[in-house]
Design an enzyme around this catalytic site. Structure first.
Site, short mmCIF file in Angstrom:
data_model
loop_
_atom_site.label_atom_id
_atom_site.label_comp_id
_atom_site.label_asym_id
_atom_site.label_seq_id
_atom_site.Cartn_x
_atom_site.Cartn_y
_atom_site.Cartn_z
N SER A 121 0.83 -1.21 0.00
CA SER A 121 0.00 0.00 0.00
C SER A 121 0.86 1.26 0.00
O SER A 121 1.64 1.48 -0.93
CB SER A 121 -0.96 -0.04 1.20
OG SER A 121 -1.98 0.92 1.06
N ASP B 126 -10.18 -4.69 -4.16
CA ASP B 126 -9.53 -3.68 -3.31
C ASP B 126 -10.26 -2.35 -3.46
O ASP B 126 -10.29 -1.76 -4.53
CB ASP B 126 -8.07 -3.53 -3.75
CG ASP B 126 -7.24 -2.68 -2.80
OD1 ASP B 126 -7.82 -1.89 -2.04
OD2 ASP B 126 -6.01 -2.83 -2.82
N HIS C 273 -7.88 -5.48 0.18
CA HIS C 273 -6.68 -4.65 0.14
C HIS C 273 -5.42 -5.37 0.63
O HIS C 273 -4.36 -5.28 0.00
CB HIS C 273 -6.91 -3.38 0.96
CG HIS C 273 -5.79 -2.40 0.92
ND1 HIS C 273 -5.34 -1.83 -0.24
CD2 HIS C 273 -5.03 -1.86 1.93
CE1 HIS C 273 -4.36 -0.98 0.03
NE2 HIS C 273 -4.14 -1.00 1.33
#
Length: 291
Positions: free
Chosen positions: A120, A235, A265
């Site tokens: 991320s 996601d 995610h």
């Protein structure tokens, strides 16, 4: 620096270390999962926004079981590092700290191939670093790179630079923890983890991330090292189209994108995590043999 055994661990051959270095933005805490014998390669794990490196213990242990030495830092404002809560300070500084962690890991594990594994915001920081100047690594693994961020309304995005300058610690956006994983136990653990920041993300971090997405998109062709990109198709935090952008724009001639149907995610924390980690280990091992 402290060293201790992983008491009660199912893999007793793993030992842990922790320490701190003077990074950009003050003290940066780090931890490591290490094999008892010689390492085949060294990996720096780069975590995401509002979380901390300790959430990757299972990833570190799986990688150590494959023969890698694994180091992970807490970004400024995160985990046990100094700074305002969840405020990374600057994207350039965060990238510098990742580079410093990589150098520390290399000094402790000399003569073996180096890798970055990021998630991320950590993937964004890693792309920022790798696109800024050539980076000496054997490969980079990116989980849920957030080049397209489907959160925040147009007004919030427009105000981000102003708020970042004048009220950098002002909370502007809270992440929905139900979107990180389909595993309720993961969500509960995340919500109850004292080192996970559950308030609204500060304006400075939001603005730095938004600015970095623009910068990285413009510099993707400069990323020429081998890349493995992982993304869940469901996601809702980092749009899967982000990985499409990397697939089309990165300069690497060795690029693999794996899209996991229906995963959220945090692909390392989904019910299918063993499959994901097997894919990562297989890719890393293939790039060890190419050294």
């Amino acid at each position: 620096m402290t060293t201790e055994p992983t008491a009660g661990d199912a893999t007793p051959a793993i030992r842990t270390e922790s320490g701190e270095f003077d990074g950009v933005g003050s003290g940066v805490a780090w931890r490591a999962w290490l094999p008892e014998g010689a390492a085949r390669g060294v990996i720096v794990l780069v975590h995401g926004v509002a979380e901390h490196s300790g959430r990757y213990a299972h990833v570190g242990q799986r990688l150590v079981a494959a023969g890698f030495a694994v180091y992970a830092l807490d970004h400024i404002g995160h985990g046990k590092s100094a700074g305002g809560k969840a405020n990374i300070g600057s994207m350039a500084g965060a990238a510098d700290n990742v580079a410093a962690m990589l150098d520390i890991a290399s000094r402790e594990q000399p003569g073996v191939p180096r890798f970055l594994v990021a998630h991320s915001m950590g993937s964004l920081i890693t792309l920022y670093l790798a696109s800024r100047a050539p980076i000496d690594v054997a490969g980079i693994v990116l989980s849920a790179p957030p080049l397209d961020i489907p959160v925040g309304n147009p007004v919030q995005r427009a105000l981000a630079p102003v708020l970042s300058r004048f009220t950098p610690n002002l909370g502007v956006l809270k992440l929905d923890s139900s979107q990180i994983s389909r595993d309720p136990a993961v969500v509960t653990a995340y919500d109850n983890d004292p080192l996970v920041y559950r308030g609204k993300l500060p304006a400075r971090t939001g603005a730095e991330m938004l600015s970095a997405t623009t910068t990285v998109k413009q510099r993707l062709a400069e990323v020429t090292v081998p890349l493995l990109v992982l993304h869940g198709t469901a996601d809702a935090i980092a749009a899967p189209s982000s990985s499409d952008l990397i697939e089309r724009g990165a300069g690497s001639k060795d690029l693999t994108v794996i899209r996991y149907e229906g995963l959220y995610h945090e692909v390392f924390n989904e019910p299918e995590q063993e499959k994901v980690l097997d894919d990562v280990v297989g890719w890393l091992e293939a790039h060890l043999t190419e050294q």
